[in-house]
Design a protein around this motif. Structure first.
Motif, PDB file in Angstrom:
ATOM      1  N   GLN A  53      21.202  17.608  71.489  1.00  0.00           N
ATOM      2  CA  GLN A  53      20.888  16.342  70.828  1.00  0.00           C
ATOM      3  C   GLN A  53      21.111  16.452  69.337  1.00  0.00           C
ATOM      4  OE1 GLN A  53      16.820  15.919  72.088  1.00  0.00           O
ATOM      5  NE2 GLN A  53      17.411  14.890  73.974  1.00  0.00           N
ATOM      6  N   GLU A  54      21.487  15.331  68.725  1.00  0.00           N
ATOM      7  CA  GLU A  54      21.623  15.200  67.278  1.00  0.00           C
ATOM      8  C   GLU A  54      22.434  16.331  66.644  1.00  0.00           C
ATOM      9  OE1 GLU A  54      17.588  14.822  65.962  1.00  0.00           O
ATOM     10  OE2 GLU A  54      17.415  12.795  66.733  1.00  0.00           O
ATOM     11  N   MET A  55      23.645  16.530  67.140  1.00  0.00           N
ATOM     12  CA  MET A  55      24.522  17.562  66.578  1.00  0.00           C
ATOM     13  C   MET A  55      25.031  17.131  65.204  1.00  0.00           C
ATOM     14  SD  MET A  55      26.867  19.182  69.580  1.00  0.00           S
ATOM     15  CE  MET A  55      27.371  17.663  70.333  1.00  0.00           C
ATOM     16  N   VAL A  56      24.988  18.070  64.276  1.00  0.00           N
ATOM     17  CA  VAL A  56      25.490  17.847  62.923  1.00  0.00           C
ATOM     18  C   VAL A  56      26.339  19.055  62.558  1.00  0.00           C
ATOM     19  CG1 VAL A  56      24.845  17.648  60.485  1.00  0.00           C
ATOM     20  CG2 VAL A  56      23.472  16.496  62.216  1.00  0.00           C
ATOM     21  N   THR A  57      27.499  18.795  61.982  1.00  0.00           N
ATOM     22  CA  THR A  57      28.344  19.873  61.469  1.00  0.00           C
ATOM     23  C   THR A  57      28.352  19.797  59.959  1.00  0.00           C
ATOM     24  OG1 THR A  57      29.777  19.983  63.405  1.00  0.00           O
ATOM     25  CG2 THR A  57      30.700  20.764  61.340  1.00  0.00           C
ATOM     26  N   ILE A  58      28.103  20.926  59.330  1.00  0.00           N
ATOM     27  CA  ILE A  58      28.146  21.012  57.875  1.00  0.00           C
ATOM     28  C   ILE A  58      29.319  21.911  57.501  1.00  0.00           C
ATOM     29  CG2 ILE A  58      26.919  21.755  55.801  1.00  0.00           C
ATOM     30  CD1 ILE A  58      24.298  21.243  57.344  1.00  0.00           C
ATOM     31  N   PRO A  59      30.327  21.364  56.819  1.00  0.00           N
ATOM     32  CA  PRO A  59      31.455  22.201  56.401  1.00  0.00           C
ATOM     33  C   PRO A  59      31.018  23.122  55.261  1.00  0.00           C
ATOM     34  CG  PRO A  59      31.744  19.945  55.626  1.00  0.00           C
ATOM     35  CD  PRO A  59      30.485  19.971  56.439  1.00  0.00           C
ATOM     36  N   LEU A  60      31.225  24.420  55.435  1.00  0.00           N
ATOM     37  CA  LEU A  60      30.805  25.400  54.440  1.00  0.00           C
ATOM     38  C   LEU A  60      31.966  25.997  53.661  1.00  0.00           C
ATOM     39  CD1 LEU A  60      28.115  27.397  56.452  1.00  0.00           C
ATOM     40  CD2 LEU A  60      27.779  25.495  54.864  1.00  0.00           C
ATOM     41  N   GLU A  61      33.181  25.723  54.106  1.00  0.00           N
ATOM     42  CA  GLU A  61      34.344  26.309  53.435  1.00  0.00           C
ATOM     43  C   GLU A  61      34.339  25.906  51.963  1.00  0.00           C
ATOM     44  OE1 GLU A  61      39.074  26.989  54.265  1.00  0.00           O
ATOM     45  OE2 GLU A  61      38.061  25.319  55.232  1.00  0.00           O
ATOM     46  N   GLY A  62      34.395  26.897  51.092  1.00  0.00           N
ATOM     47  CA  GLY A  62      34.359  26.643  49.666  1.00  0.00           C
ATOM     48  C   GLY A  62      32.947  26.576  49.096  1.00  0.00           C
ATOM     49  N   LYS A  63      31.932  26.459  49.958  1.00  0.00           N
ATOM     50  CA  LYS A  63      30.537  26.408  49.510  1.00  0.00           C
ATOM     51  C   LYS A  63      29.831  27.735  49.734  1.00  0.00           C
ATOM     52  CE  LYS A  63      29.868  21.537  50.643  1.00  0.00           C
ATOM     53  NZ  LYS A  63      29.101  20.606  51.458  1.00  0.00           N
ATOM     54  N   SER A  64      30.231  28.431  50.789  1.00  0.00           N
ATOM     55  CA  SER A  64      29.566  29.674  51.159  1.00  0.00           C
ATOM     56  C   SER A  64      30.555  30.589  51.857  1.00  0.00           C
ATOM     57  CB  SER A  64      28.391  29.372  52.092  1.00  0.00           C
ATOM     58  OG  SER A  64      27.812  30.564  52.548  1.00  0.00           O
ATOM     59  N   SER A  65      30.332  31.883  51.721  1.00  0.00           N
ATOM     60  CA  SER A  65      31.214  32.845  52.380  1.00  0.00           C
ATOM     61  C   SER A  65      30.683  33.250  53.756  1.00  0.00           C
ATOM     62  CB  SER A  65      31.380  34.085  51.506  1.00  0.00           C
ATOM     63  OG  SER A  65      30.120  34.715  51.317  1.00  0.00           O
ATOM     64  N   ILE A  66      29.552  32.705  54.179  1.00  0.00           N
ATOM     65  CA  ILE A  66      28.983  33.122  55.461  1.00  0.00           C
ATOM     66  C   ILE A  66      29.772  32.604  56.655  1.00  0.00           C
ATOM     67  CG2 ILE A  66      26.641  33.452  54.585  1.00  0.00           C
ATOM     68  CD1 ILE A  66      25.899  30.773  55.908  1.00  0.00           C
ATOM     69  N   ALA A  67      30.373  31.431  56.513  1.00  0.00           N
ATOM     70  CA  ALA A  67      31.124  30.829  57.621  1.00  0.00           C
ATOM     71  C   ALA A  67      31.888  29.623  57.091  1.00  0.00           C
ATOM     72  CB  ALA A  67      30.168  30.408  58.739  1.00  0.00           C
ATOM     73  N   ASP A  68      32.745  29.064  57.933  1.00  0.00           N
ATOM     74  CA  ASP A  68      33.468  27.845  57.571  1.00  0.00           C
ATOM     75  C   ASP A  68      32.726  26.588  58.019  1.00  0.00           C
ATOM     76  OD1 ASP A  68      35.477  29.264  56.366  1.00  0.00           O
ATOM     77  OD2 ASP A  68      36.799  29.221  58.103  1.00  0.00           O
ATOM     78  N   HIS A  69      31.922  26.724  59.097  1.00  0.00           N
ATOM     79  CA  HIS A  69      31.170  25.586  59.632  1.00  0.00           C
ATOM     80  C   HIS A  69      29.782  26.034  60.046  1.00  0.00           C
ATOM     81  CE1 HIS A  69      34.781  23.073  59.988  1.00  0.00           C
ATOM     82  NE2 HIS A  69      35.377  24.132  60.486  1.00  0.00           N
ATOM     83  N   MET A  70      28.817  25.152  59.841  1.00  0.00           N
ATOM     84  CA  MET A  70      27.476  25.354  60.377  1.00  0.00           C
ATOM     85  C   MET A  70      27.201  24.159  61.288  1.00  0.00           C
ATOM     86  SD  MET A  70      23.769  25.522  58.475  1.00  0.00           S
ATOM     87  CE  MET A  70      24.234  26.947  57.524  1.00  0.00           C
ATOM     88  N   VAL A  71      26.797  24.456  62.507  1.00  0.00           N
ATOM     89  CA  VAL A  71      26.462  23.406  63.455  1.00  0.00           C
ATOM     90  C   VAL A  71      24.967  23.485  63.713  1.00  0.00           C
ATOM     91  CG1 VAL A  71      26.831  22.517  65.791  1.00  0.00           C
ATOM     92  CG2 VAL A  71      28.753  23.497  64.519  1.00  0.00           C
TER      93      VAL A  71
END
Length: 140
Positions: A44-62
């Motif tokens: 439920q309520e899936m949200v993707t946060i693009p991290l590319e350029g903001k953080s080196s931990i990953a490209d996407h956070m879901v």
């Protein structure tokens, strides 16, 4: 008699282990796989946060919610199995014993699965600047 001449060797060409376009395709495919798996398991309520350029931990956070600890744990386990089966990557899972908040680290995509009450308490969307997309958020 003919003299033997050394064979001409072509100059070595550099072939990157992963070309940028192939890497982008790989990340996009992994992200799509994660979203499809969660959708199949009725997250439920899936949200993707693009991290590319903001953080080196990953490209996407879901970030997604499950209705119960059991559903959260099941979604995490199925997701990790599907990632391994379809990409060969081993996703690390944290938080399974209680399953109020489970983290699935697939490298380029980080997945947070919550029970709804725990998700609203930690409010990761707000921390990453996605207030408008957060469940129950009010736009200013």
């Amino acid at each position: 008699m003919t003299s033997a001449q050394p064979a001409a060797h072509p100059a070595p060409t550099a072939s990157p282990a992963r070309a940028p376009a192939a890497q982008d395709d790989s990340v996009a495919a992994l992200h799509a796989l994660v979203l499809q798996s969660l959708d199949d398991d009725q997250a439920q309520e899936m949200v993707t946060i693009p991290l590319e350029g903001k953080s080196s931990i990953a490209d996407h956070m879901v970030i997604a919610s499950g209705r119960s600890s059991r559903q959260v744990a099941t979604m995490a386990q199925k997701l990790a199995e599907r990632i391994k089966r379809e990409t060969g990557r081993i996703a690390r899972i944290e938080g399974l014993p209680v399953a109020d908040w489970v983290l699935v680290d697939a490298g380029d995509v980080i997945v947070h699965l919550f029970r709804p009450e725990v998700r609203s308490f930690y409010n990761l969307e707000r921390m990453w600047g996605f207030v408008d997309d957060a469940p129950g958020a009010v736009a200013n």
